[in-house]
Structure formats: C-alpha cells, structure tokens
Design a protein around this motif. Structure first.
Motif, PDB file in Angstrom:
ATOM      1  N   MET A 130      33.870  -5.616  94.359  1.00 33.79           N
ATOM      2  CA  MET A 130      32.894  -6.640  94.034  1.00 33.79           C
ATOM      3  C   MET A 130      31.604  -6.017  93.503  1.00 33.79           C
ATOM      4  O   MET A 130      30.992  -6.513  92.548  1.00 33.79           O
ATOM      5  CB  MET A 130      32.601  -7.512  95.266  1.00 33.79           C
ATOM      6  N   THR A 131      31.193  -4.904  94.121  1.00 37.26           N
ATOM      7  CA  THR A 131      29.997  -4.201  93.642  1.00 37.26           C
ATOM      8  C   THR A 131      30.165  -3.786  92.190  1.00 37.26           C
ATOM      9  O   THR A 131      29.261  -3.993  91.361  1.00 37.26           O
ATOM     10  CB  THR A 131      29.734  -2.946  94.509  1.00 37.26           C
ATOM     11  N   ILE A 132      31.322  -3.219  91.882  1.00 29.73           N
ATOM     12  CA  ILE A 132      31.573  -2.721  90.531  1.00 29.73           C
ATOM     13  C   ILE A 132      31.549  -3.853  89.506  1.00 29.73           C
ATOM     14  O   ILE A 132      30.890  -3.748  88.457  1.00 29.73           O
ATOM     15  CB  ILE A 132      32.920  -1.974  90.475  1.00 29.73           C
ATOM     16  N   ILE A 133      32.252  -4.960  89.809  1.00 28.36           N
ATOM     17  CA  ILE A 133      32.327  -6.023  88.803  1.00 28.36           C
ATOM     18  C   ILE A 133      30.996  -6.753  88.634  1.00 28.36           C
ATOM     19  O   ILE A 133      30.660  -7.205  87.535  1.00 28.36           O
ATOM     20  CB  ILE A 133      33.459  -7.027  89.111  1.00 28.36           C
ATOM     21  N   ILE A 134      30.194  -6.851  89.710  1.00 34.38           N
ATOM     22  CA  ILE A 134      28.873  -7.474  89.594  1.00 34.38           C
ATOM     23  C   ILE A 134      27.950  -6.597  88.751  1.00 34.38           C
ATOM     24  O   ILE A 134      27.206  -7.094  87.900  1.00 34.38           O
ATOM     25  CB  ILE A 134      28.271  -7.744  90.983  1.00 34.38           C
ATOM     26  N   ILE A 135      27.992  -5.284  88.979  1.00 29.43           N
ATOM     27  CA  ILE A 135      27.153  -4.371  88.206  1.00 29.43           C
ATOM     28  C   ILE A 135      27.536  -4.423  86.726  1.00 29.43           C
ATOM     29  O   ILE A 135      26.668  -4.501  85.845  1.00 29.43           O
ATOM     30  CB  ILE A 135      27.266  -2.930  88.747  1.00 29.43           C
ATOM     31  N   ILE A 136      28.849  -4.384  86.443  1.00 26.56           N
ATOM     32  CA  ILE A 136      29.308  -4.443  85.054  1.00 26.56           C
ATOM     33  C   ILE A 136      28.866  -5.754  84.405  1.00 26.56           C
ATOM     34  O   ILE A 136      28.359  -5.781  83.274  1.00 26.56           O
ATOM     35  CB  ILE A 136      30.838  -4.298  84.982  1.00 26.56           C
ATOM     36  N   LYS A 137      29.045  -6.853  85.132  1.00 24.41           N
ATOM     37  CA  LYS A 137      28.653  -8.157  84.593  1.00 24.41           C
ATOM     38  C   LYS A 137      27.164  -8.204  84.284  1.00 24.41           C
ATOM     39  O   LYS A 137      26.744  -8.695  83.224  1.00 24.41           O
ATOM     40  CB  LYS A 137      29.026  -9.249  85.604  1.00 24.41           C
ATOM     41  N   ASN A 138      26.342  -7.670  85.170  1.00 23.71           N
ATOM     42  CA  ASN A 138      24.894  -7.711  84.959  1.00 23.71           C
ATOM     43  C   ASN A 138      24.445  -6.798  83.820  1.00 23.71           C
ATOM     44  O   ASN A 138      23.461  -7.098  83.131  1.00 23.71           O
ATOM     45  CB  ASN A 138      24.172  -7.339  86.255  1.00 23.71           C
ATOM     46  N   ILE A 139      25.158  -5.693  83.620  1.00 21.12           N
ATOM     47  CA  ILE A 139      24.854  -4.824  82.477  1.00 21.12           C
ATOM     48  C   ILE A 139      25.205  -5.535  81.171  1.00 21.12           C
ATOM     49  O   ILE A 139      24.446  -5.492  80.196  1.00 21.12           O
ATOM     50  CB  ILE A 139      25.621  -3.486  82.588  1.00 21.12           C
ATOM     51  N   VAL A 140      26.348  -6.218  81.162  1.00 17.54           N
ATOM     52  CA  VAL A 140      26.777  -6.961  79.970  1.00 17.54           C
ATOM     53  C   VAL A 140      25.757  -8.040  79.609  1.00 17.54           C
ATOM     54  O   VAL A 140      25.470  -8.282  78.431  1.00 17.54           O
ATOM     55  CB  VAL A 140      28.171  -7.587  80.199  1.00 17.54           C
ATOM     56  N   TYR A 141      25.178  -8.675  80.642  1.00 17.44           N
ATOM     57  CA  TYR A 141      24.245  -9.776  80.407  1.00 17.44           C
ATOM     58  C   TYR A 141      22.783  -9.367  80.606  1.00 17.44           C
ATOM     59  O   TYR A 141      21.952 -10.197  80.955  1.00 17.44           O
ATOM     60  CB  TYR A 141      24.584 -10.952  81.335  1.00 17.44           C
ATOM     61  N   VAL A 142      22.479  -8.108  80.350  1.00 20.14           N
ATOM     62  CA  VAL A 142      21.109  -7.618  80.564  1.00 20.14           C
ATOM     63  C   VAL A 142      20.107  -8.362  79.685  1.00 20.14           C
ATOM     64  O   VAL A 142      18.969  -8.625  80.107  1.00 20.14           O
ATOM     65  CB  VAL A 142      21.042  -6.082  80.317  1.00 20.14           C
ATOM     66  N   ASN A 143      20.500  -8.722  78.477  1.00 19.81           N
ATOM     67  CA  ASN A 143      19.576  -9.453  77.588  1.00 19.81           C
ATOM     68  C   ASN A 143      19.252 -10.830  78.151  1.00 19.81           C
ATOM     69  O   ASN A 143      18.121 -11.325  78.002  1.00 19.81           O
ATOM     70  CB  ASN A 143      20.180  -9.589  76.192  1.00 19.81           C
ATOM     71  N   GLU A 144      20.232 -11.442  78.796  1.00 19.39           N
ATOM     72  CA  GLU A 144      20.002 -12.754  79.412  1.00 19.39           C
ATOM     73  C   GLU A 144      19.037 -12.631  80.594  1.00 19.39           C
ATOM     74  O   GLU A 144      18.200 -13.513  80.823  1.00 19.39           O
ATOM     75  CB  GLU A 144      21.328 -13.367  79.872  1.00 19.39           C
ATOM     76  N   PHE A 145      19.134 -11.538  81.345  1.00 22.56           N
ATOM     77  CA  PHE A 145      18.167 -11.293  82.422  1.00 22.56           C
ATOM     78  C   PHE A 145      16.763 -11.147  81.849  1.00 22.56           C
ATOM     79  O   PHE A 145      15.807 -11.749  82.361  1.00 22.56           O
ATOM     80  CB  PHE A 145      18.539 -10.019  83.194  1.00 22.56           C
ATOM     81  N   ILE A 146      16.643 -10.356  80.804  1.00 24.71           N
ATOM     82  CA  ILE A 146      15.330 -10.121  80.190  1.00 24.71           C
ATOM     83  C   ILE A 146      14.736 -11.428  79.689  1.00 24.71           C
ATOM     84  O   ILE A 146      13.550 -11.719  79.902  1.00 24.71           O
ATOM     85  CB  ILE A 146      15.459  -9.107  79.032  1.00 24.71           C
ATOM     86  N   GLU A 147      15.563 -12.245  79.048  1.00 27.10           N
ATOM     87  CA  GLU A 147      15.085 -13.527  78.536  1.00 27.10           C
ATOM     88  C   GLU A 147      14.660 -14.456  79.674  1.00 27.10           C
ATOM     89  O   GLU A 147      13.645 -15.168  79.558  1.00 27.10           O
ATOM     90  CB  GLU A 147      16.186 -14.188  77.703  1.00 27.10           C
ATOM     91  N   SER A 148      15.423 -14.444  80.759  1.00 24.96           N
ATOM     92  CA  SER A 148      15.071 -15.278  81.909  1.00 24.96           C
ATOM     93  C   SER A 148      13.723 -14.877  82.494  1.00 24.96           C
ATOM     94  O   SER A 148      12.906 -15.723  82.867  1.00 24.96           O
ATOM     95  CB  SER A 148      16.157 -15.172  82.982  1.00 24.96           C
ATOM     96  N   PHE A 149      13.488 -13.556  82.571  1.00 26.37           N
ATOM     97  CA  PHE A 149      12.222 -13.069  83.109  1.00 26.37           C
ATOM     98  C   PHE A 149      11.063 -13.397  82.166  1.00 26.37           C
ATOM     99  O   PHE A 149       9.970 -13.731  82.603  1.00 26.37           O
ATOM    100  CB  PHE A 149      12.285 -11.570  83.361  1.00 26.37           C
ATOM    101  N   LYS A 150      11.323 -13.300  80.857  1.00 27.94           N
ATOM    102  CA  LYS A 150      10.283 -13.629  79.886  1.00 27.94           C
ATOM    103  C   LYS A 150       9.869 -15.087  80.008  1.00 27.94           C
ATOM    104  O   LYS A 150       8.693 -15.431  79.873  1.00 27.94           O
ATOM    105  CB  LYS A 150      10.783 -13.339  78.466  1.00 27.94           C
ATOM    106  N   GLN A 151      10.855 -15.948  80.232  1.00 25.88           N
ATOM    107  CA  GLN A 151      10.581 -17.377  80.351  1.00 25.88           C
ATOM    108  C   GLN A 151      10.118 -17.772  81.758  1.00 25.88           C
ATOM    109  O   GLN A 151       9.868 -18.946  82.020  1.00 25.88           O
ATOM    110  CB  GLN A 151      11.836 -18.174  79.979  1.00 25.88           C
TER     111      GLN A 151
END
Length: 259
Positions: free
Chosen positions: A1-22
């Motif tokens: 679970m740790t591995i797949i969550i980390i991979i998923k969050n790396i894939v969606y790093v731009n979405e995290f950045i956009e969420s923080f910007k907004q």
C-alpha cells in the motif's frame, strides 16, 4: 500500500501543486484508493501504523513518518490525531526504551513550544486546524450532528433502521445532502438503531477494553488499531467499516496471543 500510494502521488504531483496553489482544503484534484477521499486514505493508512507499534524503532518510525508526511500532504486533521494516539500507545504501553521515552518527552516539549507551530505555519494543515468550526468540513459535520440528534428524538428513541440516518436528516431539514453518513459512528448507531443499538455498541466497546486490560494486552497492535478507529470515529467513518470489524473480531476471538 505504501508503494502504490507513493507512486500514485508522484504521478499526480502536478495536481497536488495546483491544489496547493488554489488553497483547497484537500487536494481534491488527486484520485484516491480508499473510498471517502483524502481524509479516509490518510486515516486508514495511519491506522495501519498501529500494526508496527511493537516493532523495532526503525520499522515503526519509518512507517510513522511516512504516514505523518502523507497526513500533511493531504491536509488531514483526523489522520494526525490518529498517529499521535498510536505514538502515545507506543511510548507508554509498549517496551520502548528509556532513550525513546526521553527523546519523545523532549521532542514533544520542543514541538509544542517551537517546532510544530513553525512547521504548521508553512503548510495548509495549520489553516485546517484553525478553521475548525468555520470551514465547510466542520460546519457540515456540525449541521449533521445537530439535526441527527433531533431526528433521533423524533423517532422516540427507536431509530430509523440501518442506513437511514442521512435520509432522516434530509427529510427533517428538507434538504438534499452530499453525505452518505453522519461522520460520527456513535451518532450513526443511535440514529439508525436507537437506544438499544447504541447501548449494545457501547457494551461491545467496553468488552473490548475490558478484555485488553484483563489479558494485559493494551499494547496489542490489534487493540491499538481498534482504539484509533473508535477515537477517529467521533469525526468520521461510517460504522459498518469492514476492516475495523475484521481486526476486532480477531482480537476478541484469540485467547492466548503468545501462541
């Protein structure tokens, strides 16, 4: 679970950045593996740290800090509370070393006085804590909880039946709600099953706690996991959450844990 969550969050790093910007309360643009979104993904993952509460310090703190980072990344208050409940059990009920207790005490003093306020000031999570009672998340919960009690009273203490709590609240306030549960397992039980239901549930909880103390197993990872659910259940979860009932069934059905 740790591995797949980390991979998923790396894939969606731009979405995290956009969420923080907004300045979103949570990274809503990111998909989650756990039903319920960021809160429940961070919470369930953090609860699993309980399974390492009796492990050596390297293993325990590796998972603890991964979960803590995830909680900050998701801006999830409940998951942070859950992690510190587990840490409390780790320090005061397990065979943690005197050095670990010394470091915990001093780091706690430092965090409360200096470190944590600075860290929180640099992240969105401080806003999440300071907004309790004002942000949409907590206001929505207060609205649910206040009206749920009124619905319970209107049912003459009998409850509305399994899964009908939200329907009852919607009917009471004449409004459609985006929620599918009351975000409080105790209110969920009392509105769904009435006084009899909540009393049976509370007796069941007492039985779990009694069994843990009687068998000197308050440091058992299964018990710690169960406690985090029962504490976190004051502000989230649905009640019939499968993982909790699976873990607690193992806990109450085993008589000799050393075998």
């Amino acid at each position: 679970m740790t591995i797949i969550i980390i991979i998923k969050n790396i894939v969606y790093v731009n979405e995290f950045i956009e969420s923080f910007k907004q300045k979103m309360p949570h990274p809503y643009l990111v998909p989650y593996f756990y039903g319920g979104g960021s809160n429940l993904e961070a919470s369930w993952y953090s609860m699993n740290v309980a399974f390492f509460s009796s492990s050596n310090w390297k293993k325990f703190y590796s998972y603890f800090f991964i979960a803590l980072f995830l909680s900050f990344l998701y801006s999830t208050r409940a998951a942070i509370v859950i992690l510190f409940v587990i840490l409390f059990f780790r320090i005061f009920t397990s065979n943690s070393s005197s050095i670990e207790k010394f470091l915990f005490t001093n780091l706690s003093i430092f965090s409360i006085s200096i470190g944590l306020p600075y860290l929180l000031s640099k992240t969105n999570i401080i806003q999440r804590f300071s907004d309790i009672g004002h942000d949409p998340g907590s206001l929505g919960r207060f609205k649910l909880w206040g009206n749920a009690f009124n619905v319970f009273q209107s049912s003459n203490g009998l409850g509305l039946g399994a899964g009908n709590a939200i329907f009852g609240v919607e009917s009471y306030i004449n409004e459609n709600l985006p929620e599918d549960n009351l975000h409080n397992i105790y209110l969920q039980f009392i509105v769904d099953f009435g006084l009899v239901g909540i009393l049976l549930f509370l007796i069941f909880i007492f039985f779990i706690i009694f069994k843990a103390f009687k068998n000197n197993k308050i440091n058992d990872p299964l018990f710690i996991f169960s406690c985090t659910y029962l504490i976190g259940g004051m502000i989230q979860f649905r009640g019939p959450d499968t993982l909790f009932w699976f873990i607690v069934s193992i806990f109450i059905s085993t008589k000799t844990y050393d075998k």
